[in-house]
Design a protein around this motif. Structure first.
Motif, PDB file in Angstrom:
ATOM      1  N   ALA A 168       0.832  -1.211   0.000  1.00  0.00           N
ATOM      2  CA  ALA A 168       0.000   0.000   0.000  1.00  0.00           C
ATOM      3  C   ALA A 168       0.865   1.259   0.000  1.00  0.00           C
ATOM      4  CB  ALA A 168      -0.943  -0.004   1.195  1.00  0.00           C
ATOM      5  N   VAL A 169       1.982   1.223   0.720  1.00  0.00           N
ATOM      6  CA  VAL A 169       2.895   2.374   0.735  1.00  0.00           C
ATOM      7  C   VAL A 169       3.481   2.586  -0.656  1.00  0.00           C
ATOM      8  CG1 VAL A 169       5.092   3.248   1.635  1.00  0.00           C
ATOM      9  CG2 VAL A 169       3.428   2.220   3.192  1.00  0.00           C
ATOM     10  N   HIS A 170       3.898   1.517  -1.311  1.00  0.00           N
ATOM     11  CA  HIS A 170       4.450   1.637  -2.669  1.00  0.00           C
ATOM     12  C   HIS A 170       3.407   2.193  -3.629  1.00  0.00           C
ATOM     13  CE1 HIS A 170       7.801  -1.559  -1.930  1.00  0.00           C
ATOM     14  NE2 HIS A 170       7.919  -0.514  -1.173  1.00  0.00           N
ATOM     15  N   GLU A 171       2.179   1.742  -3.502  1.00  0.00           N
ATOM     16  CA  GLU A 171       1.108   2.253  -4.367  1.00  0.00           C
ATOM     17  C   GLU A 171       0.864   3.735  -4.106  1.00  0.00           C
ATOM     18  OE1 GLU A 171      -2.128  -0.441  -3.619  1.00  0.00           O
ATOM     19  OE2 GLU A 171      -1.176  -2.058  -4.768  1.00  0.00           O
ATOM     20  N   ALA A 172       0.895   4.139  -2.845  1.00  0.00           N
ATOM     21  CA  ALA A 172       0.719   5.563  -2.519  1.00  0.00           C
ATOM     22  C   ALA A 172       1.870   6.380  -3.089  1.00  0.00           C
ATOM     23  CB  ALA A 172       0.612   5.751  -1.006  1.00  0.00           C
ATOM     24  N   MET A 173       3.086   5.855  -3.002  1.00  0.00           N
ATOM     25  CA  MET A 173       4.238   6.568  -3.572  1.00  0.00           C
ATOM     26  C   MET A 173       4.077   6.743  -5.082  1.00  0.00           C
ATOM     27  SD  MET A 173       7.481   4.950  -1.590  1.00  0.00           S
ATOM     28  CE  MET A 173       7.944   5.470   0.049  1.00  0.00           C
ATOM     29  N   ALA A 174       3.556   5.723  -5.730  1.00  0.00           N
ATOM     30  CA  ALA A 174       3.359   5.808  -7.182  1.00  0.00           C
ATOM     31  C   ALA A 174       2.297   6.844  -7.539  1.00  0.00           C
ATOM     32  CB  ALA A 174       2.964   4.438  -7.736  1.00  0.00           C
ATOM     33  N   GLN A 175       1.371   7.118  -6.625  1.00  0.00           N
ATOM     34  CA  GLN A 175       0.303   8.087  -6.885  1.00  0.00           C
ATOM     35  C   GLN A 175       0.646   9.498  -6.428  1.00  0.00           C
ATOM     36  OE1 GLN A 175      -2.539   7.721  -8.657  1.00  0.00           O
ATOM     37  NE2 GLN A 175      -1.569   5.783  -9.183  1.00  0.00           N
ATOM     38  N   ALA A 176       1.758   9.665  -5.730  1.00  0.00           N
ATOM     39  CA  ALA A 176       2.115  10.970  -5.169  1.00  0.00           C
ATOM     40  C   ALA A 176       2.932  11.803  -6.142  1.00  0.00           C
ATOM     41  CB  ALA A 176       2.892  10.778  -3.878  1.00  0.00           C
ATOM     42  N   ARG A 177       2.641  13.088  -6.167  1.00  0.00           N
ATOM     43  CA  ARG A 177       3.453  14.019  -6.954  1.00  0.00           C
ATOM     44  C   ARG A 177       4.770  14.321  -6.230  1.00  0.00           C
ATOM     45  NH1 ARG A 177      -1.815  16.372  -8.136  1.00  0.00           N
ATOM     46  NH2 ARG A 177      -2.152  16.153 -10.368  1.00  0.00           N
ATOM     47  N   VAL A 178       4.677  14.431  -4.881  1.00  0.00           N
ATOM     48  CA  VAL A 178       5.849  14.778  -4.080  1.00  0.00           C
ATOM     49  C   VAL A 178       5.871  13.900  -2.834  1.00  0.00           C
ATOM     50  CG1 VAL A 178       6.981  16.606  -2.733  1.00  0.00           C
ATOM     51  CG2 VAL A 178       5.759  17.186  -4.840  1.00  0.00           C
ATOM     52  N   LEU A 179       7.042  13.348  -2.513  1.00  0.00           N
ATOM     53  CA  LEU A 179       7.250  12.628  -1.262  1.00  0.00           C
ATOM     54  C   LEU A 179       8.107  13.524  -0.373  1.00  0.00           C
ATOM     55  CD1 LEU A 179       7.139  10.020   0.496  1.00  0.00           C
ATOM     56  CD2 LEU A 179       9.296   9.370  -0.602  1.00  0.00           C
ATOM     57  N   VAL A 180       7.599  13.851   0.803  1.00  0.00           N
ATOM     58  CA  VAL A 180       8.326  14.716   1.739  1.00  0.00           C
ATOM     59  C   VAL A 180       8.723  13.877   2.949  1.00  0.00           C
ATOM     60  CG1 VAL A 180       8.197  16.748   3.226  1.00  0.00           C
ATOM     61  CG2 VAL A 180       7.086  16.778   0.979  1.00  0.00           C
ATOM     62  N   HIS A 181      10.017  13.906   3.259  1.00  0.00           N
ATOM     63  CA  HIS A 181      10.524  13.169   4.421  1.00  0.00           C
ATOM     64  C   HIS A 181      11.491  14.085   5.174  1.00  0.00           C
ATOM     65  CE1 HIS A 181      11.147   9.579   6.740  1.00  0.00           C
ATOM     66  NE2 HIS A 181      12.449   9.797   6.699  1.00  0.00           N
ATOM     67  N   PRO A 182      10.975  14.909   6.085  1.00  0.00           N
ATOM     68  CA  PRO A 182      11.800  15.946   6.714  1.00  0.00           C
ATOM     69  C   PRO A 182      12.580  15.514   7.947  1.00  0.00           C
ATOM     70  CG  PRO A 182       9.520  16.224   7.358  1.00  0.00           C
ATOM     71  CD  PRO A 182       9.560  15.052   6.397  1.00  0.00           C
ATOM     72  N   ALA A 183      12.910  14.244   8.083  1.00  0.00           N
ATOM     73  CA  ALA A 183      13.611  13.737   9.265  1.00  0.00           C
ATOM     74  C   ALA A 183      14.957  14.421   9.439  1.00  0.00           C
ATOM     75  CB  ALA A 183      13.804  12.227   9.168  1.00  0.00           C
ATOM     76  N   ARG A 184      15.361  14.561  10.692  1.00  0.00           N
ATOM     77  CA  ARG A 184      16.688  15.108  10.984  1.00  0.00           C
ATOM     78  C   ARG A 184      17.789  14.142  10.549  1.00  0.00           C
ATOM     79  NH1 ARG A 184      16.195  19.609  13.894  1.00  0.00           N
ATOM     80  NH2 ARG A 184      14.419  19.804  15.259  1.00  0.00           N
ATOM     81  N   TYR A 185      17.497  12.854  10.628  1.00  0.00           N
ATOM     82  CA  TYR A 185      18.464  11.841  10.228  1.00  0.00           C
ATOM     83  C   TYR A 185      17.726  10.694   9.571  1.00  0.00           C
ATOM     84  CZ  TYR A 185      22.072   8.304  10.317  1.00  0.00           C
ATOM     85  OH  TYR A 185      22.988   7.355   9.940  1.00  0.00           O
ATOM     86  N   GLU A 186      18.282  10.178   8.519  1.00  0.00           N
ATOM     87  CA  GLU A 186      17.714   9.026   7.848  1.00  0.00           C
ATOM     88  C   GLU A 186      18.865   8.183   7.355  1.00  0.00           C
ATOM     89  OE1 GLU A 186      15.649   6.140   6.611  1.00  0.00           O
ATOM     90  OE2 GLU A 186      14.563   7.784   7.518  1.00  0.00           O
ATOM     91  N   ALA A 187      18.819   6.911   7.601  1.00  0.00           N
ATOM     92  CA  ALA A 187      19.911   6.018   7.224  1.00  0.00           C
ATOM     93  C   ALA A 187      20.182   6.032   5.731  1.00  0.00           C
ATOM     94  CB  ALA A 187      19.590   4.592   7.667  1.00  0.00           C
ATOM     95  N   PHE A 188      19.192   6.351   4.941  1.00  0.00           N
ATOM     96  CA  PHE A 188      19.351   6.306   3.482  1.00  0.00           C
ATOM     97  C   PHE A 188      19.915   7.587   2.916  1.00  0.00           C
ATOM     98  CE2 PHE A 188      15.875   3.547   4.747  1.00  0.00           C
ATOM     99  CZ  PHE A 188      16.431   2.333   4.388  1.00  0.00           C
ATOM    100  N   GLY A 189      20.271   8.540   3.761  1.00  0.00           N
ATOM    101  CA  GLY A 189      20.903   9.782   3.303  1.00  0.00           C
ATOM    102  C   GLY A 189      19.963  10.935   3.192  1.00  0.00           C
TER     103      GLY A 189
END
Length: 189
Positions: A168-189
């Motif tokens: 469901a998350v992947h499907e939502a990502m495919a439908q989103a114009r913008v993905l915002v992830h404002p974390a102070r730290y994220e392992a993926f950079g």
């Protein structure tokens, strides 16, 4: 636990996920059982607030991004391998016909800073009155974020889906114009 591990012999190694209590336990069990230990770094566990770090016996780690590998090296850890995570299957969609404007995905905790996304949406709504924002995830900040959206007058623009399956998350990502992830730290950079 000791008897259980002994009954599972012959073990060849121990693998922990997260360089926290899991790695602490695995490192000491590996020492006692004379087994090699490997830990996959999963997130922000290399930050100073991880009080387990000084008590974990040194052993190789797997990083999930270049940034995390660099952070691990700077922390004195031996990175055995870098195994990037990602989407296994690319979901395609018509880029002009996406149903979500802005998507946020993750644990709704203070360090993920989703209040930044809510404030961003509030700044955009006057110019984009049909703006649709979706937050997927649960956490202790959910009531605060819901209240903040109400205080900023955008609660009709923000939908909280709670925990969703990976598909469901992947499907939502495919439908989103913008993905915002404002974390102070994220392992993926």
């Amino acid at each position: 636990l000791w008897r259980l591990l002994r009954s599972l012999q012959p073990l060849r190694s121990l693998h922990a996920c997260w360089y926290t209590e899991a790695a602490w336990l695995a490192s000491w069990m590996g020492y006692l059982l004379q087994l090699p230990v490997l830990t996959t770094l999963m997130g922000k566990e290399l930050e100073e607030c991880n009080w387990y770090k000084p008590f974990i016996r040194k052993h190789p780690v797997i990083a999930v991004s270049e940034r995390q590998a660099t952070d691990a090296h700077l922390s004195g850890l031996a990175v055995q391998k870098m195994v990037p995570w990602g989407l296994g299957k690319t979901l395609s969609t018509d880029e002009y016909n996406r149903s979500l404007d802005i998507l946020g995905v993750g644990n709704l905790t203070a360090n993920k800073r989703f209040e930044v996304l809510i404030r961003l949406a509030a700044a955009l709504v006057p110019d984009f009155p049909q703006l649709r924002v979706v937050l997927i995830g649960d956490g202790d900040q959910k009531p605060y974020l819901w209240k903040l959206a109400g205080q900023l007058g955008i609660s009709t623009h923000v939908t909280f889906y709670g925990h969703c399956s990976r598909t469901a998350v992947h499907e939502a990502m495919a439908q989103a114009r913008v993905l915002v992830h404002p974390a102070r730290y994220e392992a993926f950079g």
